[in-house]
Design an enzyme around this catalytic site. Structure first.
Site, PDB file in Angstrom:
ATOM      1  N   CYS A 273       0.430  -2.226   3.929  1.00  0.00           N
ATOM      2  CA  CYS A 273      -0.897  -1.938   2.423  1.00  0.00           C
ATOM      3  C   CYS A 273       0.009  -2.730   1.426  1.00  0.00           C
ATOM      4  CB  CYS A 273      -0.804  -0.387   2.489  1.00  0.00           C
ATOM      5  SG  CYS A 273      -1.130   0.169   4.031  1.00  0.00           S
ATOM      6  N   HIS A 413      -0.720   3.699  -6.388  1.00  0.00           N
ATOM      7  CA  HIS A 413      -1.321   2.975  -4.657  1.00  0.00           C
ATOM      8  C   HIS A 413      -2.364   4.307  -4.279  1.00  0.00           C
ATOM      9  CE1 HIS A 413      -0.732   1.117  -0.910  1.00  0.00           C
ATOM     10  NE2 HIS A 413       0.547   2.887  -0.394  1.00  0.00           N
ATOM     11  N   GLU A 424       5.358   8.378  -5.011  1.00  0.00           N
ATOM     12  CA  GLU A 424       5.322   7.425  -6.411  1.00  0.00           C
ATOM     13  C   GLU A 424       5.481   7.715  -7.733  1.00  0.00           C
ATOM     14  OE1 GLU A 424       1.654   4.303  -7.626  1.00  0.00           O
ATOM     15  OE2 GLU A 424       1.366   5.967  -5.864  1.00  0.00           O
ATOM     16  N   LYS A 444      -8.344   4.525  -4.502  1.00  0.00           N
ATOM     17  CA  LYS A 444      -8.751   4.682  -2.643  1.00  0.00           C
ATOM     18  C   LYS A 444      -9.602   6.333  -3.320  1.00  0.00           C
ATOM     19  CE  LYS A 444      -4.349   2.533  -1.545  1.00  0.00           C
ATOM     20  NZ  LYS A 444      -3.820   1.868  -3.042  1.00  0.00           N
ATOM     21  N   HIS A 449      -8.242   3.424   1.873  1.00  0.00           N
ATOM     22  CA  HIS A 449      -7.420   3.162   1.654  1.00  0.00           C
ATOM     23  C   HIS A 449      -7.801   1.992   2.145  1.00  0.00           C
ATOM     24  CE1 HIS A 449      -3.513   1.033   1.811  1.00  0.00           C
ATOM     25  NE2 HIS A 449      -3.080   2.210   1.906  1.00  0.00           N
ATOM     26  N   PHE A 508       4.041   0.277   4.967  1.00  0.00           N
ATOM     27  CA  PHE A 508       4.982   0.558   6.522  1.00  0.00           C
ATOM     28  C   PHE A 508       5.735  -0.387   6.209  1.00  0.00           C
ATOM     29  CE2 PHE A 508       1.251   3.400   9.435  1.00  0.00           C
ATOM     30  CZ  PHE A 508       1.520   4.215   8.113  1.00  0.00           C
TER      31      PHE A 508
END
Length: 522
Positions: A273, A413, A424, A444, A449, A508
């Protein structure tokens, strides 16, 4: 170790058995010198890290990387005289060093500007229409109807409907291509049109110094899945010859480059991502090094198919709010229960300022800098202390020549996951001590996402915020986390003059990426 931890700990003197001879070059070898190493630095490191980490319900980071570092330090105790002198001088003069203000790039060959934007999204293929929907706080999340999702625990996503590539891809190829590739080609060509390089106008540029860097986290997943099924049911003779080419992640950049005749740097990056921001960062560096005048950069993704949905369900990463899909993506809300899948493509046309000025290009914004790094912690979980992310933010500001005080907008994010959202926020708090002037929002919350394409679509939202002076809302803010001490533009758009904006993307594998933008000022 002494330099880094001395302000937190009182360290004992090294025992006499840890003495080492330092060997400089033979021609100028002085008498025996002694340096000391701590016999076992790990306990002190553990104490220091515990004092640095803020209380959190998240799992603390492991110390294996520190153990490895210190074991290596004890193995390699032979430093050159020059390095030892430098270290000694640095340690002795630290108090007298004054930190100079950051300086932005001034060389027009190395300044990178944004001259075009293109996308394919759940809100259509037009940049202005996309941002209008975001400003209105409209959700693009609906029940999946592309396949029968009734047996899945999650049955909704930011699914694109009515996509039309007419005028951008010929009919024969359009039927063969994976949606991941179709989205990229359309977004890339629309971005060129936005940059006044549509059709025959490509003759204005040197094609040997024009490149493409569009990445994908998953690649051609539909083509891959369909051909595996064909192999199982019908045997290898029925597998498509396009199976491999249309599945691999580099083919989006390759096909776009082939269509346009771009002969400059052409490849893909796949960092889950974080992919799009990695591509922006790499593309800008190609320009700054003089390897390209212009780059098409961003991400593309099309993973809303049974195997894609099933994979994320197995990871227990998705929201299961099937009774109310439009409120499922709710970053920073206490009742969030996972992210919502999305899809699409978002790309930017990035050019050197010199090249853009020479051809009279429309300059939309300026890319100031960026950074990438890795948590080195866990495949899917973020670090609780946010160290990797905070370091990445700091390095991006350093690369951009920007001080933390200049940043007043963050496109976060913010995926709507329990651990990720707070990790975050913890990282952002480490870098920005005064949060009163900073506004943060979550794209998002409306489009889901979009995985490898997320950073591309969010960079476009960030640039539009800079241009319009309006920040889109973070919708579904019903019960906000108390620790999120920021203005999250909750539920309603807000007017805001953006000075410097950063856009965060994490993936990831612990991949972190941050890019910085501002309005263009000659």
């Amino acid at each position: 170790v002494n330099c880094q931890l001395s302000k937190y700990l009182t360290l004992p003197p090294a025992p006499p058995h840890l003495l080492f001879r330092v060997f400089p070059p033979r021609s100028r070898r002085p008498p025996l010198q002694k340096i000391s190493l701590l016999p076992s630095p790990l306990p002190y490191a553990m104490q220091a890290l515990q004092s640095l980490q803020s209380p959190s319900s998240l799992r603390p980071s492991p110390l294996q990387p520190l153990q490895r570092k210190f074991r290596n330090a004890t193995r390699h105790a032979f430093f050159s005289q020059r390095k030892l002198s430098a270290i000694t001088a640095s340690a002795s003069t630290t108090k007298n060093v004054s930190v100079s203000a950051p300086k932005r790039e001034t060389d027009p060959k190395k300044r990178v500007v944004i001259t075009g934007m293109g996308l394919v999204s759940v809100f259509g293929n037009d940049v202005d229409a996309y941002y209008d929907k975001l400003l209105a706080g409209e959700s693009g999340i609906t029940l999946i109807d592309r396949f029968d999702a009734s047996k899945f625990p999650t049955r909704f996503a930011g699914q694109i409907r009515g996509f039309n590539s007419q005028g951008y891809i010929d009919g024969k190829n359009d039927r063969r291509l994976d949606d991941c590739l179709r989205y990229c080609i359309v977004a890339g060509k629309k971005a060129l049109e936005d940059a006044d390089l549509g059709g025959d106008k490509l003759s204005k540029i040197d094609l040997e110094k024009a490149g493409v860097l569009v990445g994908s986290g998953m690649g051609g997943l539909t083509v891959f899945s369909d051909n595996v099924q064909t192999l199982i049911e019908k045997g290898h003779r029925k597998v498509s010859p396009f199976f491999i080419p249309y599945s691999i992640t580099n083919m989006a950049s390759a096909l776009l480059g082939i269509e346009l005749g771009f002969m400059g740097p052409n490849y893909s990056i796949s960092t889950a991502c974080a992919t799009s921001n990695y591509c922006f960062y790499a593309a800008a560096n190609h320009i700054r090094r003089g390897e390209a005048d212009l780059m098409i950069a961003g991400g593309t993704e099309a993973a809303i198919i049974p195997i894609g949905l099933g994979g994320f369900v197995a990871c227990r990463a998705l929201s299961q709010r099937n009774d109310d899909p439009q409120t499922a993506s709710r970053p920073w809300d206490r009742d969030r229960d996972g992210f919502v899948m999305g899809e699409g493509s978002g790309v930017l046309i990035m050019e050197s300022l010199e090249h853009a000025m020479k051809r009279g290009a429309p300059i939309i914004a300026e890319y100031l800098g960026g950074a990438i790094n890795c948590d080195a912690y866990h495949m899917t979980d973020p670090r609780a202390d946010g160290l990797g992310v905070s370091t990445c933010i700091e390095r991006s500001l350093e690369d951009a020549g920007v001080s933390p005080e200049e940043v007043n907008y963050i496109n976060a994010h913010a995926t709507s996951t329990l651990a990720g959202d707070l990790a975050e926020i913890n990282a952002i708090k480490k870098v920005f001590k005064n949060t009163s002037e900073i506004k943060i929002n979550a794209t998002k919350s409306m489009i889901g996402h979009c995985l490898g394409a997320a950073g591309g679509l969010e960079a476009i939202a960030t640039v539009k915020a800079i241009n319009t002076g309006w920040l889109h809302p973070s919708i579904n803010q019903f019960n906000p986390e108390a620790s999120v001490e920021f203005n999250t533009v909750a539920n309603e758009k807000q007017q805001h003059e953006v000075n410097v904006a950063i856009s965060n993307s994490f993936g990831f594998g612990g991949h972190n990426s941050v890019v910085a933008f501002s309005a263009f000022k000659p």
